[in-house]
Design a protein around this motif. Structure first.
Motif, mmCIF file in Angstrom:
data_model
loop_
_atom_site.group_PDB
_atom_site.id
_atom_site.type_symbol
_atom_site.label_atom_id
_atom_site.label_comp_id
_atom_site.label_asym_id
_atom_site.label_seq_id
_atom_site.Cartn_x
_atom_site.Cartn_y
_atom_site.Cartn_z
ATOM 1 N N SER A 45 0.815 -1.220 0.000
ATOM 2 C CA SER A 45 0.000 0.000 0.000
ATOM 3 C C SER A 45 0.850 1.271 0.000
ATOM 4 O O SER A 45 0.495 2.254 -0.652
ATOM 5 C CB SER A 45 -0.950 -0.013 1.189
ATOM 6 N N ASP A 98 9.718 -7.111 -6.440
ATOM 7 C CA ASP A 98 9.077 -8.409 -6.240
ATOM 8 C C ASP A 98 7.729 -8.446 -6.930
ATOM 9 O O ASP A 98 7.214 -7.417 -7.380
ATOM 10 C CB ASP A 98 8.932 -8.769 -4.750
ATOM 11 N N ARG A 107 3.892 -10.879 -7.062
ATOM 12 C CA ARG A 107 3.026 -11.949 -6.546
ATOM 13 C C ARG A 107 2.707 -12.887 -7.703
ATOM 14 O O ARG A 107 2.373 -12.418 -8.797
ATOM 15 C CB ARG A 107 1.770 -11.296 -5.958
ATOM 16 N N HIS A 164 9.854 -7.475 6.689
ATOM 17 C CA HIS A 164 10.168 -7.959 5.331
ATOM 18 C C HIS A 164 10.215 -6.799 4.345
ATOM 19 O O HIS A 164 9.575 -5.760 4.543
ATOM 20 C CB HIS A 164 9.190 -9.054 4.869
ATOM 21 N N ALA A 200 10.415 -6.365 -0.159
ATOM 22 C CA ALA A 200 10.120 -7.141 -1.363
ATOM 23 C C ALA A 200 9.439 -8.439 -0.895
ATOM 24 O O ALA A 200 8.527 -8.386 -0.071
ATOM 25 C CB ALA A 200 11.386 -7.371 -2.178
ATOM 26 N N LYS A 219 3.044 -13.773 3.728
ATOM 27 C CA LYS A 219 2.040 -12.806 3.254
ATOM 28 C C LYS A 219 1.470 -13.340 1.948
ATOM 29 O O LYS A 219 2.245 -13.721 1.061
ATOM 30 C CB LYS A 219 2.719 -11.441 3.036
ATOM 31 N N LYS A 269 4.409 -0.569 12.153
ATOM 32 C CA LYS A 269 5.748 -0.675 11.549
ATOM 33 C C LYS A 269 6.826 -0.152 12.486
ATOM 34 O O LYS A 269 8.019 -0.304 12.217
ATOM 35 C CB LYS A 269 5.818 0.119 10.241
HETATM 36 C C1 6PG Z 1 4.329 -7.039 -1.726
HETATM 37 C C2 6PG Z 1 5.518 -6.250 -1.303
HETATM 38 C C3 6PG Z 1 5.830 -6.182 0.149
HETATM 39 C C4 6PG Z 1 5.240 -4.861 0.645
HETATM 40 C C5 6PG Z 1 5.240 -4.814 2.151
HETATM 41 C C6 6PG Z 1 4.646 -3.535 2.687
HETATM 42 O O1 6PG Z 1 4.270 -7.397 -2.887
HETATM 43 O O2 6PG Z 1 3.467 -7.310 -0.911
HETATM 44 O O3 6PG Z 1 6.386 -5.797 -2.199
HETATM 45 O O4 6PG Z 1 7.196 -6.230 0.456
HETATM 46 O O5 6PG Z 1 5.957 -3.766 0.130
HETATM 47 O O6 6PG Z 1 4.486 -5.919 2.626
HETATM 48 O O7 6PG Z 1 3.328 -3.447 2.269
HETATM 49 P P1 6PG Z 1 2.387 -2.286 2.815
HETATM 50 O O8 6PG Z 1 2.997 -0.988 2.346
HETATM 51 O O9 6PG Z 1 1.048 -2.576 2.206
HETATM 52 O O10 6PG Z 1 2.378 -2.419 4.302
#
Ligand code: 6PG
Length: 256
Positions: free
Chosen positions: A46, A75, A77, A154, A156, A180, A208
């Motif tokens: 986000s 990265d 998904r 975490h 990426a 995740k 965070k």
């Molecule tokens: C993904 C990411 C992951 C993300 C973090 C932070 O594909 O989910 O690249 O590393 O950047 O989980 O996510 P938020 O900004 O939504 O907390």
């Protein structure tokens, strides 16, 4: 924390996204001036999406010659190309469909419906990176690499205490049983991420704060992956007031 790691605080998540967007635009412009092109690495999540929306909404958006920008992703998904949760699609919706990009410079990860398995997809992305590598490297020049950070630290798709965050020769790895969702992902490794000239992590929200406190207190990358990020020139943590509560005052620079 050494001088090349900085913390910049914005009042709230909206101001944070606007600040990173402003800096991203001016940095991209400067890189194009210097090199003729700019290489940028986008992130999922986000915070990353909010930055892209803020770039799109910026009155300076059109000051960048976007056709000279190479877009990469840190990265992805492992989902079909048109799945709403794919990082590529989210970035296209937020920004890339709204600016005049050169499609040949949009380097998205393979998708789950491309006919590749996860391992081959990781190899394919590494080959794509190598095909655009800077002289003497297996990676292109990344002028700016954006990161979001999870509440477990975490970055990426590199999660704590997992094989992918440990010493890796590969630049891109498949990730299975991701903590995740979705279950399967593709990720640049820490060496690939740390090859970037500038790493900008954007994070907001009280959940965070603890992990950032740990990273600044000297935690290792295996336990807190974000603690291991070091851009070649600089590493900036853009945080909001809720996160700043956990960061020692002497590390914080006012919003600039
Ligand atoms: C993904 C990411 C992951 C993300 C973090 C932070 O594909 O989910 O690249 O590393 O950047 O989980 O996510 P938020 O900004 O939504 O907390």
């Amino acid at each position: 924390m050494s001088a090349d790691r900085r913390v910049v605080v914005a009042a709230d998540p909206g101001a944070l996204a606007a600040l990173v967007a402003r800096k991203f635009i001016s940095r991209t412009r400067a890189s194009i001036r210097k090199h003729g092109t700019a290489g940028v690495v986008l992130t999922g999540g986000s915070s990353g999406a909010a930055v892209l929306r803020a770039i799109n909404e910026s009155s300076d958006r059109d000051s960048v010659d976007w056709s000279h920008v190479d877009f990469w992703w840190g990265d992805e998904r492992w989902l079909p190309r048109d799945h709403a949760d794919r990082n590529e699609l989210q970035a296209r919706r937020a920004l890339l469909w709204r600016i005049p990009v050169d499609e040949a410079r949009v380097h998205a990860f393979p998708a789950a419906d491309d006919g590749l398995d996860l391992d081959s997809a990781a190899r394919r992305y590494a080959e794509e990176l190598a095909a655009h590598a800077a002289p003497g490297s297996v990676l292109p020049r990344f002028d700016v690499l954006l990161l979001g950070v999870g509440s477990d630290g975490h970055i990426a798709s590199l999660f704590p205490d997992r094989s992918e965050i440990r010493g890796q020769a590969a630049m891109v790895v498949p990730v299975r049983r991701s903590p995740k969702p979705p279950d399967e992902r593709l990720s640049m490794t820490l060496p690939a991420i740390n090859s970037a000239e500038r790493i900008w992590a954007a994070l907001s929200g009280a959940d965070k704060a603890a992990v950032i406190g740990l990273a600044f207190a000297g935690a290792g990358a295996q336990q807190v992956p974000v603690a291991g990020v070091r851009g070649r020139r600089s590493t900036v943590f853009f945080i909001d007031a809720a996160v700043a509560a956990q960061v020692p005052d002497n590390l914080i620079r006012p919003e600039d």
